[in-house]
Scaffold this motif. Structure first.
Motif, PDB file in Angstrom:
ATOM      1  N   ASP A   1       9.968  11.169 -16.415  1.00 58.21           N
ATOM      2  CA  ASP A   1      10.534  10.288 -15.388  1.00 58.21           C
ATOM      3  C   ASP A   1      11.921  10.795 -14.995  1.00 58.21           C
ATOM      4  O   ASP A   1      12.726  11.170 -15.843  1.00 58.21           O
ATOM      5  CB  ASP A   1      10.658   8.870 -15.958  1.00 58.21           C
ATOM      6  CG  ASP A   1      11.339   7.950 -14.984  1.00 58.21           C
ATOM      7  OD1 ASP A   1      10.732   7.624 -13.962  1.00 58.21           O
ATOM      8  OD2 ASP A   1      12.514   7.601 -15.222  1.00 58.21           O
ATOM      9  N   GLY A   2      12.152  10.842 -13.678  1.00 57.67           N
ATOM     10  CA  GLY A   2      13.453  11.301 -13.207  1.00 57.67           C
ATOM     11  C   GLY A   2      13.399  12.737 -12.716  1.00 57.67           C
ATOM     12  O   GLY A   2      14.379  13.481 -12.774  1.00 57.67           O
TER      13      GLY A   2
ATOM     14  N   TYR B   1      24.847   4.603 -12.372  1.00 60.48           N
ATOM     15  CA  TYR B   1      23.495   4.864 -11.850  1.00 60.48           C
ATOM     16  C   TYR B   1      23.189   6.347 -11.956  1.00 60.48           C
ATOM     17  O   TYR B   1      23.780   7.161 -11.254  1.00 60.48           O
ATOM     18  CB  TYR B   1      23.380   4.408 -10.394  1.00 60.48           C
ATOM     19  CG  TYR B   1      21.947   4.357  -9.877  1.00 60.48           C
ATOM     20  CD1 TYR B   1      21.503   5.218  -8.884  1.00 60.48           C
ATOM     21  CD2 TYR B   1      21.029   3.447 -10.414  1.00 60.48           C
ATOM     22  CE1 TYR B   1      20.192   5.174  -8.415  1.00 60.48           C
ATOM     23  CE2 TYR B   1      19.722   3.390  -9.943  1.00 60.48           C
ATOM     24  CZ  TYR B   1      19.309   4.258  -8.945  1.00 60.48           C
ATOM     25  OH  TYR B   1      18.013   4.207  -8.487  1.00 60.48           O
TER      26      TYR B   1
ATOM     27  N   TYR C   1      15.968  -2.409  -9.322  1.00 57.21           N
ATOM     28  CA  TYR C   1      15.367  -1.723  -8.193  1.00 57.21           C
ATOM     29  C   TYR C   1      14.487  -2.758  -7.488  1.00 57.21           C
ATOM     30  O   TYR C   1      13.281  -2.833  -7.716  1.00 57.21           O
ATOM     31  CB  TYR C   1      14.561  -0.492  -8.592  1.00 57.21           C
ATOM     32  CG  TYR C   1      14.579   0.555  -7.486  1.00 57.21           C
ATOM     33  CD1 TYR C   1      14.002   0.296  -6.247  1.00 57.21           C
ATOM     34  CD2 TYR C   1      15.231   1.752  -7.662  1.00 57.21           C
ATOM     35  CE1 TYR C   1      14.073   1.212  -5.219  1.00 57.21           C
ATOM     36  CE2 TYR C   1      15.313   2.694  -6.638  1.00 57.21           C
ATOM     37  CZ  TYR C   1      14.729   2.404  -5.410  1.00 57.21           C
ATOM     38  OH  TYR C   1      14.812   3.312  -4.378  1.00 57.21           O
TER      39      TYR C   1
ATOM     40  N   ARG D   1       6.727   1.944 -11.001  1.00 58.22           N
ATOM     41  CA  ARG D   1       5.333   1.653 -11.304  1.00 58.22           C
ATOM     42  C   ARG D   1       5.236   0.607 -12.412  1.00 58.22           C
ATOM     43  O   ARG D   1       5.958   0.633 -13.398  1.00 58.22           O
ATOM     44  CB  ARG D   1       4.635   2.939 -11.736  1.00 58.22           C
ATOM     45  CG  ARG D   1       4.020   3.739 -10.588  1.00 58.22           C
ATOM     46  CD  ARG D   1       5.014   4.370  -9.669  1.00 58.22           C
ATOM     47  NE  ARG D   1       5.816   5.386 -10.319  1.00 58.22           N
ATOM     48  CZ  ARG D   1       6.458   6.347  -9.649  1.00 58.22           C
ATOM     49  NH1 ARG D   1       6.314   6.421  -8.357  1.00 58.22           N
ATOM     50  NH2 ARG D   1       7.212   7.210 -10.277  1.00 58.22           N
TER      51      ARG D   1
ATOM     52  N   GLU E   1       5.953   2.171 -16.259  1.00 57.86           N
ATOM     53  CA  GLU E   1       7.419   2.136 -16.242  1.00 57.86           C
ATOM     54  C   GLU E   1       7.911   0.713 -16.531  1.00 57.86           C
ATOM     55  O   GLU E   1       8.570   0.457 -17.532  1.00 57.86           O
ATOM     56  CB  GLU E   1       7.945   2.637 -14.882  1.00 57.86           C
ATOM     57  CG  GLU E   1       7.736   4.130 -14.687  1.00 57.86           C
ATOM     58  CD  GLU E   1       8.168   4.637 -13.309  1.00 57.86           C
ATOM     59  OE1 GLU E   1       8.284   3.840 -12.363  1.00 57.86           O
ATOM     60  OE2 GLU E   1       8.390   5.860 -13.186  1.00 57.86           O
TER      61      GLU E   1
HETATM   62  P1  P6P Z   1      16.117   6.411  -6.060  1.00 60.88           P
HETATM   63  C1  P6P Z   1      13.020   8.694 -10.577  1.00 60.88           C
HETATM   64  O1  P6P Z   1      12.356   9.375  -9.518  1.00 60.88           O
HETATM   65  C2  P6P Z   1      12.661   7.214 -10.472  1.00 60.88           C
HETATM   66  O2  P6P Z   1      11.288   7.047 -10.525  1.00 60.88           O
HETATM   67  C3  P6P Z   1      13.357   6.446 -11.580  1.00 60.88           C
HETATM   68  O3  P6P Z   1      13.490   7.187 -12.741  1.00 60.88           O
HETATM   69  C4  P6P Z   1      14.691   6.096 -10.965  1.00 60.88           C
HETATM   70  O4  P6P Z   1      15.246   4.908 -11.480  1.00 60.88           O
HETATM   71  C5  P6P Z   1      14.348   5.923  -9.488  1.00 60.88           C
HETATM   72  O5  P6P Z   1      13.165   6.689  -9.252  1.00 60.88           O
HETATM   73  C6  P6P Z   1      15.446   6.433  -8.589  1.00 60.88           C
HETATM   74  O6  P6P Z   1      15.067   6.125  -7.258  1.00 60.88           O
HETATM   75  O7  P6P Z   1      15.428   5.787  -4.838  1.00 60.88           O
HETATM   76  O8  P6P Z   1      17.408   5.683  -6.428  1.00 60.88           O
HETATM   77  O9  P6P Z   1      16.266   7.891  -5.990  1.00 60.88           O
END
Ligand code: P6P
Length: 294
Positions: A87-88, A204, A224, A236, A240
């Motif tokens: 993730d990320g 963040y 979010y 998700r 998640e």
């Molecule tokens: P945004 C990473 O792609 C993710 O799925 C999460 O880990 C994270 O919190 C979020 O999306 C970040 O989204 O829209 O801020 O780039």
């Protein structure tokens, strides 16, 4: 053990990055319509392998794989594991913390596992875990009323208990949200974010696991929420929000969509999305009351 072994192998690749030629994208897009980073695919393969070979997993759901993986010769006492293996992804190439997330359910007795077996309520989880690949690699495992953190010793490749009995602190110094989305929030949600901005410091990372891990240890709230472009949210539910919501609750925190407890959501499909307000219980409840007007 399967998750620990998989994360040990992934951490090696994360640390080597460009040197191991694992950065960049595969050029493919996944079921989410997102560009698949090479480390996404490698992580998915590694955890599918270690979990399938454990002898205790009957089925696996994965962000990177459209359909469930039904493990051959499934274990009678099998577990069902839903995971976001890495993730990320947008942070991989810039050496910022990333993570892996796991929700763990027990197969129902005498159940012949099929695709529908993976659509389980979040509050039926028997455990959840995440790994944060950061300045150190920390595996956090939650079971009923117990959240414990283990740190990887890169020398020996083994994990040692470093964070016994994690409880989310009562105080809340941080809020984590993408402030760039404010222009697309509805009025009540924008008011809720303004209240957070007025009271707390913003942190963040852009990697859910890293933001959540800091908030779990130091106190904080991650948000979010739904917005006009993403009425179902971005993150998700099954691999998640449900796992991290379980970890948060077992550590004394809370997880909500802004209108409903995450773990009460009846899932309809494996890759469905949800808004997510996650962290310190009091602050989540305050934020939810402003968003929902309740
Ligand atoms: P945004 C990473 O792609 C993710 O799925 C999460 O880990 C994270 O919190 C979020 O999306 C970040 O989204 O829209 O801020 O780039």
């Amino acid at each position: 053990m399967a998750i620990a072994e998989g994360s040990r192998r992934i951490q090696l690749q994360v640390q080597q990055a460009s040197l191991a030629d694992v950065l960049g994208s595969t050029g493919e897009t996944n079921v989410q319509g997102e560009i698949v980073q090479r480390l996404d695919a490698a992580s998915s393969d590694i955890f599918v392998e270690t979990l399938s070979q454990s002898g205790h997993v009957a089925a696996i759901g994965c962000e990177e794989i459209e359909d469930p993986v039904i493990v051959k010769g499934e274990a009678a006492d099998g577990y069902i594991v839903l995971m976001d293996p890495l993730d990320g992804s947008s942070n991989i190439d810039v050496a910022v913390s990333i993570g892996s997330i796991f929700g763990i359910w027990q197969k129902r007795p005498d159940e012949t596992v099929n695709d529908a077996s993976l659509l389980r309520l979040g509050n039926e989880q028997v455990a959840a875990a995440y790994v944060v690949y950061g300045s150190s690699t920390v595996l956090v495992i939650a079971t009923k009323d117990n959240v414990c953190g283990f740190t990887l010793d890169p020398e020996s490749g083994s994990f040692a208990v470093t964070h016994p009995n994690i409880r989310i602190p009562a105080e809340c110094p941080y809020y984590s949200t993408n402030e760039g989305n404010n222009k697309v929030l509805d009025e009540s949600t924008r008011k809720a974010i303004t209240l957070l901005r007025d009271k707390y410091s913003q942190r963040y990372v852009g990697s859910l696991v890293a933001d959540f891990h800091r908030n779990l240890l130091k106190g904080g709230i991650f948000a979010y929420p739904a917005d006009v472009n993403r009425t179902d949210g971005r993150l998700r539910l099954m691999y998640e929000a449900n796992p991290l919501g379980y970890v948060a609750e077992q550590a004394g925190g809370a997880a909500s969509t802004g209108y409903q407890r995450i773990l009460d959501i009846v899932p309809k499909q494996l890759h469905q999305r949800t808004p997510l307000i996650l962290g310190n219980k009091d602050v989540v409840e305050e934020t939810v009351s402003v968003i929902s007007g309740s």
